[in-house]
Design a protein around this motif. Structure first.
Motif, PDB file in Angstrom:
ATOM      1  N   LEU A  84       0.827  -1.204   0.000  1.00  0.00           N
ATOM      2  CA  LEU A  84       0.000   0.000   0.000  1.00  0.00           C
ATOM      3  C   LEU A  84       0.868   1.263   0.000  1.00  0.00           C
ATOM      4  CD1 LEU A  84      -2.715   1.419   0.175  1.00  0.00           C
ATOM      5  CD2 LEU A  84      -2.648   1.093   2.653  1.00  0.00           C
ATOM      6  N   ALA A  85       1.912   1.243   0.828  1.00  0.00           N
ATOM      7  CA  ALA A  85       2.806   2.406   0.864  1.00  0.00           C
ATOM      8  C   ALA A  85       3.478   2.620  -0.487  1.00  0.00           C
ATOM      9  CB  ALA A  85       3.862   2.198   1.949  1.00  0.00           C
ATOM     10  N   THR A 119     -12.518  -4.853   7.275  1.00  0.00           N
ATOM     11  CA  THR A 119     -13.467  -3.765   7.044  1.00  0.00           C
ATOM     12  C   THR A 119     -13.041  -2.463   7.731  1.00  0.00           C
ATOM     13  OG1 THR A 119     -15.254  -5.367   6.849  1.00  0.00           O
ATOM     14  CG2 THR A 119     -15.877  -3.089   7.268  1.00  0.00           C
ATOM     15  N   HIS A 120     -12.683  -2.524   9.025  1.00  0.00           N
ATOM     16  CA  HIS A 120     -12.347  -1.283   9.742  1.00  0.00           C
ATOM     17  C   HIS A 120     -11.075  -0.651   9.190  1.00  0.00           C
ATOM     18  CE1 HIS A 120     -10.075  -4.429  11.816  1.00  0.00           C
ATOM     19  NE2 HIS A 120      -9.257  -3.484  12.263  1.00  0.00           N
ATOM     20  N   GLN A 121     -10.096  -1.469   8.810  1.00  0.00           N
ATOM     21  CA  GLN A 121      -8.877  -0.920   8.219  1.00  0.00           C
ATOM     22  C   GLN A 121      -9.143  -0.382   6.818  1.00  0.00           C
ATOM     23  OE1 GLN A 121      -5.715  -3.808   8.351  1.00  0.00           O
ATOM     24  NE2 GLN A 121      -5.915  -4.162  10.558  1.00  0.00           N
ATOM     25  N   THR A 125      -8.498   3.374   5.377  1.00  0.00           N
ATOM     26  CA  THR A 125      -7.558   3.523   4.254  1.00  0.00           C
ATOM     27  C   THR A 125      -8.220   4.205   3.070  1.00  0.00           C
ATOM     28  OG1 THR A 125      -6.438   1.500   4.965  1.00  0.00           O
ATOM     29  CG2 THR A 125      -5.991   2.273   2.735  1.00  0.00           C
ATOM     30  N   VAL A 126      -9.464   3.841   2.765  1.00  0.00           N
ATOM     31  CA  VAL A 126     -10.173   4.458   1.640  1.00  0.00           C
ATOM     32  C   VAL A 126     -10.374   5.950   1.885  1.00  0.00           C
ATOM     33  CG1 VAL A 126     -12.394   4.539   0.433  1.00  0.00           C
ATOM     34  CG2 VAL A 126     -11.287   2.336   0.861  1.00  0.00           C
ATOM     35  N   LEU A 127     -10.736   6.307   3.116  1.00  0.00           N
ATOM     36  CA  LEU A 127     -10.896   7.732   3.433  1.00  0.00           C
ATOM     37  C   LEU A 127      -9.562   8.476   3.296  1.00  0.00           C
ATOM     38  CD1 LEU A 127     -13.279   7.557   6.524  1.00  0.00           C
ATOM     39  CD2 LEU A 127     -13.846   8.270   4.198  1.00  0.00           C
ATOM     40  N   GLY A 128      -8.465   7.833   3.744  1.00  0.00           N
ATOM     41  CA  GLY A 128      -7.165   8.465   3.592  1.00  0.00           C
ATOM     42  C   GLY A 128      -6.763   8.629   2.134  1.00  0.00           C
TER      43      GLY A 128
END
Length: 386
Positions: A84-85, A119-121, A125-128
């Protein structure tokens, strides 16, 4: 490491999930159509060869990481975070160093995170990523329409793929649960088969050993009686063989009348005075089978362990008419002198009774001797007890 795994993943589907993997690959391939937008912008501007080569190299690295994150089944949390990074760093570099249309890659990063992360991660991540899309597009001087479109698309695709990821994980859990149920069914059937063989052969081999011992004792002085015992021994062996064959086929269900007759013969052959009290009744097949196994196991233990002189087998209905009970009592010392009644045979009998909500009681009698009592509720209430 991630890049090598991603390249290998393109040509290999995980075992047992080949069809799902093919659909994922097809979806990724179809989504690549959107990448023609920044590529078209790149080549339409006629950049220098070195610049185009650097941009394409960064784009290729993004694709490798993206495919690895989207398709690789067994990625550690650290490997997912590194991938991801890498996606964020490559997208930010291409957006700021080349052109704003490369911010479209954030949509792909959000999609991969939505599928692969819990789901919580995934939500965080999507919002970020959505915030990065808006901020970097503004820094790259993207048109307002493009900024709005990319920001809305990133958050919409990200949350949509979160739902898709939950669906994939739920299906995987269902498949795993189905496999676990199948394994439990196989294990239960193995236990049933082992229990049946123990009950069948334990009783029959005890009778065979007893008959052979009696025949050996009588042979020098009473050959005719010895021959009778040998003939009975042959019959018992043939019956045991037939019962084992039926058990292997899965069709055997012992009858109470047959087990009572066999128990009387075996006990009398062992020199144990036998009394059998059975009312006239028609029992449900499942109840009759459990009581028949009780007769077999109980008489086998009396012959093997009790040292008894007398044995009584009594069959009766429950006090309220709702159950059937079988009691086998003797005047011996019990199994190995212990009133616990433990053993593989009695354990199997308890399991059989428990399947019909019945129970098994074992222990010493107050007046001496040992008692085995099996009580099973009746499946039907139409039995008539004399």
């Amino acid at each position: 490491m991630i890049a090598r795994d991603a390249i290998a993943t393109l040509g290999r589907a995980p075992a047992g999930d080949a069809r799902s993997q093919r659909w994922r690959i097809a979806g990724i391939a179809l989504s690549m159509i959107w990448l023609t937008i920044p590529l078209s912008d790149l080549f339409s501007s006629h950049p220098p060869l070195w610049r185009a080569a650097l941009v394409l190299a960064g784009f290729a690295a993004f694709l490798v990481l993206y495919v690895g994150l989207a398709l690789r089944e067994q990625l550690t949390p650290r490997a997912r975070a590194a991938a991801l990074a890498g996606l964020v760093a490559l997208t930010a570099t291409l957006t700021l160093a080349d052109r704003s249309s490369w911010a479209l890659l954030f949509v792909f990063a959000a999609a991969a995170c939505g599928v692969r992360l819990p789901t919580h991660q995934a939500a965080a991540t999507v919002l970020g990523l959505t915030t990065l899309t808006a901020g970097l597009s503004a820094l790259a001087h993207a048109p307002e329409s493009q900024l709005t479109s990319l920001t809305a698309t990133t958050i919409a695709i990200g949350f949509m793929m979160m739902s898709f990821g939950r669906l994939i994980r739920t299906n995987a859990e269902l498949v795993a649960a189905r496999a676990a149920v199948a394994r439990l069914a196989v294990a239960e059937e193995r236990e049933r088969f082992a229990r049946d063989l123990h009950d069948l052969l334990g009783h029959s081999l005890s009778v065979i050993a007893l008959k052979a011992e009696l025949a050996g004792r009588l042979l020098p002085h009473q050959p005719r009686q010895a021959a009778d015992h040998v003939a009975e021994l042959e019959n018992v062996a043939r019956e045991a063989l037939a019962e084992v064959r039926e058990a292997v086929s899965g069709y055997r269900r012992p009858t109470l009348a047959g087990e009572l007759a066999g128990a009387r013969m075996a006990l009398e052959a062992a020199g144990i005075e036998t009394r059998v009290r059975t009312p006239s009744a028609e029992l449900p097949p499942e109840v009759e089978a459990v009581l028949a196994w009780a007769v077999r196991e109980g008489t086998t233990n009396v012959i093997r362990h009790s040292g008894a002189q007398r044995c009584t087998i009594a069959l009766a209905g429950g006090r309220d008419g709702s159950g059937a009970s079988l009691e086998i009592s003797d005047d011996g010392r019990g199994a190995d002198g212990d009133g616990d009644g433990g053993g593989h045979g009695l354990a199997g009998l308890r399991e059989r009774a428990a399947l019909l909500a019945g129970h098994v009681e074992t222990g010493r009698r107050r007046d001496g001797g040992f008692r085995l009592r099996v009580t099973v509720p009746l499946a039907t209430r139409d039995a008539t007890w004399a």
